[in-house]
Write a protein that holds these residues in place. Sequence first.
Motif, mmCIF file in Angstrom:
data_model
loop_
_atom_site.group_PDB
_atom_site.id
_atom_site.type_symbol
_atom_site.label_atom_id
_atom_site.label_comp_id
_atom_site.label_asym_id
_atom_site.label_seq_id
_atom_site.Cartn_x
_atom_site.Cartn_y
_atom_site.Cartn_z
ATOM 1 N N ARG A 83 0.388 -1.190 -0.035
ATOM 2 C CA ARG A 83 0.087 0.052 -0.277
ATOM 3 C C ARG A 83 0.881 1.426 0.566
ATOM 4 O O ARG A 83 0.642 2.190 -0.802
ATOM 5 N N THR A 84 1.917 1.797 0.799
ATOM 6 C CA THR A 84 2.999 2.524 0.914
ATOM 7 C C THR A 84 3.229 2.617 -0.469
ATOM 8 O O THR A 84 3.282 4.063 -1.255
ATOM 9 N N GLU A 85 3.755 1.245 -1.431
ATOM 10 C CA GLU A 85 4.995 2.029 -2.325
ATOM 11 C C GLU A 85 3.414 2.393 -3.575
ATOM 12 O O GLU A 85 3.609 3.153 -4.033
ATOM 13 N N GLY A 86 2.417 2.021 -3.374
ATOM 14 C CA GLY A 86 0.930 2.380 -4.021
ATOM 15 C C GLY A 86 0.368 3.811 -4.164
ATOM 16 O O GLY A 86 0.773 5.113 -4.675
ATOM 17 N N ASP A 87 0.843 4.341 -3.035
ATOM 18 C CA ASP A 87 0.653 5.557 -1.961
ATOM 19 C C ASP A 87 2.482 6.640 -2.517
ATOM 20 O O ASP A 87 2.133 7.488 -3.089
ATOM 21 N N LEU A 88 3.362 6.246 -3.313
ATOM 22 C CA LEU A 88 3.993 6.995 -3.151
ATOM 23 C C LEU A 88 4.114 7.575 -4.550
ATOM 24 O O LEU A 88 4.612 8.227 -5.157
ATOM 25 N N SER A 89 3.229 6.313 -5.647
ATOM 26 C CA SER A 89 3.517 6.600 -6.818
ATOM 27 C C SER A 89 2.738 7.585 -7.515
ATOM 28 O O SER A 89 3.059 8.052 -8.079
ATOM 29 N N PHE A 90 1.901 8.050 -6.294
ATOM 30 C CA PHE A 90 0.485 9.231 -6.958
ATOM 31 C C PHE A 90 1.425 10.809 -5.624
ATOM 32 O O PHE A 90 1.265 12.121 -6.001
ATOM 33 N N ILE A 91 2.486 10.696 -5.086
ATOM 34 C CA ILE A 91 3.347 11.536 -4.068
ATOM 35 C C ILE A 91 4.373 12.554 -5.116
ATOM 36 O O ILE A 91 5.178 11.505 -5.381
ATOM 37 N N GLU A 92 4.317 13.165 -5.629
ATOM 38 C CA GLU A 92 5.441 13.557 -6.283
ATOM 39 C C GLU A 92 6.197 14.512 -5.147
ATOM 40 O O GLU A 92 7.123 14.855 -5.804
ATOM 41 N N ASP A 93 6.666 14.297 -3.822
ATOM 42 C CA ASP A 93 7.424 14.927 -2.961
ATOM 43 C C ASP A 93 8.119 14.200 -3.296
ATOM 44 O O ASP A 93 8.163 13.185 -2.824
ATOM 45 N N PRO A 94 9.762 14.305 -2.790
ATOM 46 C CA PRO A 94 10.779 13.815 -3.104
ATOM 47 C C PRO A 94 10.637 13.287 -1.571
ATOM 48 O O PRO A 94 11.656 11.953 -1.641
ATOM 49 N N GLY A 95 10.835 13.830 -0.550
ATOM 50 C CA GLY A 95 10.793 13.742 0.785
ATOM 51 C C GLY A 95 10.212 12.676 1.304
ATOM 52 O O GLY A 95 11.182 11.792 1.617
ATOM 53 N N PRO A 96 8.729 12.147 0.926
ATOM 54 C CA PRO A 96 8.488 10.600 1.611
ATOM 55 C C PRO A 96 8.853 9.798 1.114
ATOM 56 O O PRO A 96 9.190 8.562 1.432
ATOM 57 N N ARG A 97 9.809 9.478 0.045
ATOM 58 C CA ARG A 97 9.828 9.031 -1.045
ATOM 59 C C ARG A 97 11.330 8.643 -0.308
ATOM 60 O O ARG A 97 12.112 7.373 -0.446
ATOM 61 N N ARG A 98 12.195 9.340 0.464
ATOM 62 C CA ARG A 98 13.258 9.158 1.119
ATOM 63 C C ARG A 98 13.363 8.409 2.319
ATOM 64 O O ARG A 98 13.875 7.934 2.406
ATOM 65 N N ALA A 99 12.662 8.994 2.714
ATOM 66 C CA ALA A 99 11.945 8.426 3.916
ATOM 67 C C ALA A 99 11.623 7.146 3.889
ATOM 68 O O ALA A 99 12.194 6.215 4.745
ATOM 69 N N TRP A 100 10.552 6.963 3.487
ATOM 70 C CA TRP A 100 10.682 4.973 3.115
ATOM 71 C C TRP A 100 11.538 4.361 2.218
ATOM 72 O O TRP A 100 11.628 2.977 2.910
ATOM 73 N N ARG A 101 12.551 5.054 1.574
ATOM 74 C CA ARG A 101 14.134 3.951 1.722
ATOM 75 C C ARG A 101 14.416 4.126 2.906
ATOM 76 O O ARG A 101 14.772 3.149 2.819
ATOM 77 N N THR A 102 14.530 4.547 3.783
ATOM 78 C CA THR A 102 15.398 5.050 4.870
ATOM 79 C C THR A 102 14.781 4.331 5.561
ATOM 80 O O THR A 102 15.972 3.279 6.284
ATOM 81 N N LEU A 103 13.126 4.184 5.533
ATOM 82 C CA LEU A 103 12.756 3.061 6.891
ATOM 83 C C LEU A 103 12.565 2.227 6.035
ATOM 84 O O LEU A 103 13.003 0.581 7.069
ATOM 85 N N GLN A 104 13.016 1.752 4.715
ATOM 86 C CA GLN A 104 12.800 0.220 4.348
ATOM 87 C C GLN A 104 14.281 -0.300 4.695
ATOM 88 O O GLN A 104 14.685 -1.607 4.671
ATOM 89 N N VAL A 105 15.175 0.252 4.797
ATOM 90 C CA VAL A 105 16.374 -0.376 5.347
ATOM 91 C C VAL A 105 16.373 -1.982 6.191
ATOM 92 O O VAL A 105 16.806 -2.320 6.631
ATOM 93 N N THR A 106 15.483 -1.299 7.994
ATOM 94 C CA THR A 106 14.425 -2.898 8.692
ATOM 95 C C THR A 106 14.033 -3.310 7.806
ATOM 96 O O THR A 106 12.934 -2.538 7.770
ATOM 97 N N GLY A 107 13.685 -4.427 7.654
ATOM 98 C CA GLY A 107 13.018 -5.745 7.064
ATOM 99 C C GLY A 107 12.213 -6.023 8.387
ATOM 100 O O GLY A 107 12.268 -5.804 9.955
ATOM 101 N N PRO A 108 10.431 -6.615 8.171
ATOM 102 C CA PRO A 108 10.071 -6.899 8.992
ATOM 103 C C PRO A 108 10.185 -8.590 8.959
ATOM 104 O O PRO A 108 10.841 -8.889 8.505
ATOM 105 N N THR A 109 10.071 -9.155 10.851
ATOM 106 C CA THR A 109 10.399 -10.109 11.283
ATOM 107 C C THR A 109 9.590 -10.914 10.847
ATOM 108 O O THR A 109 8.838 -10.708 10.623
ATOM 109 N N ASP A 110 10.135 -12.001 10.423
ATOM 110 C CA ASP A 110 8.737 -12.695 9.918
ATOM 111 C C ASP A 110 8.871 -13.500 11.421
ATOM 112 O O ASP A 110 9.543 -14.140 12.204
ATOM 113 N N SER A 111 7.280 -14.687 11.759
ATOM 114 C CA SER A 111 7.511 -14.725 12.715
ATOM 115 C C SER A 111 6.768 -16.200 12.685
ATOM 116 O O SER A 111 5.668 -16.899 11.363
#
Length: 111
Positions: A83-111
């Motif tokens: 959903r976040t990747e889909g949201d990014l396709s409509f957001i033209e501001d590069p700030g949220p894109r950078r924030a999302w890429r930075t946030l993706q450095v840590t991935g979810p843990t599988d349970s």
Amino acid sequence: MTPGTRAPWLVALLVAVVVLPIVSITVYFTVGIERQIARAQQEREGLGQLERLQTFFADASTWAQAAQCPGVPASIASAASARTEGDLSFIEDPGPRRAWRTLQVTGPTDS
């Protein structure tokens, strides 16, 4: 000058005095209304972008929480990520894109 030659000039003067102000006022208000419509459309587009940005932050927050909580199934985290990747396709501001890429450095843990 004969009295008959004054009539066309008086009619022309009367038309100019009556019609020109009406036309100019009409043009003035038409331009003003068009500007207001353009401004309203621009504000509507801005509100749409703001709504997309809020959705992006909600989805990114869900993904980040899922990434930090070991008990959250990976399917929830991957759905939030998609959903976040889909949201990014409509957001033209590069700030949220950078924030999302930075946030993706840590991935979810599988349970």
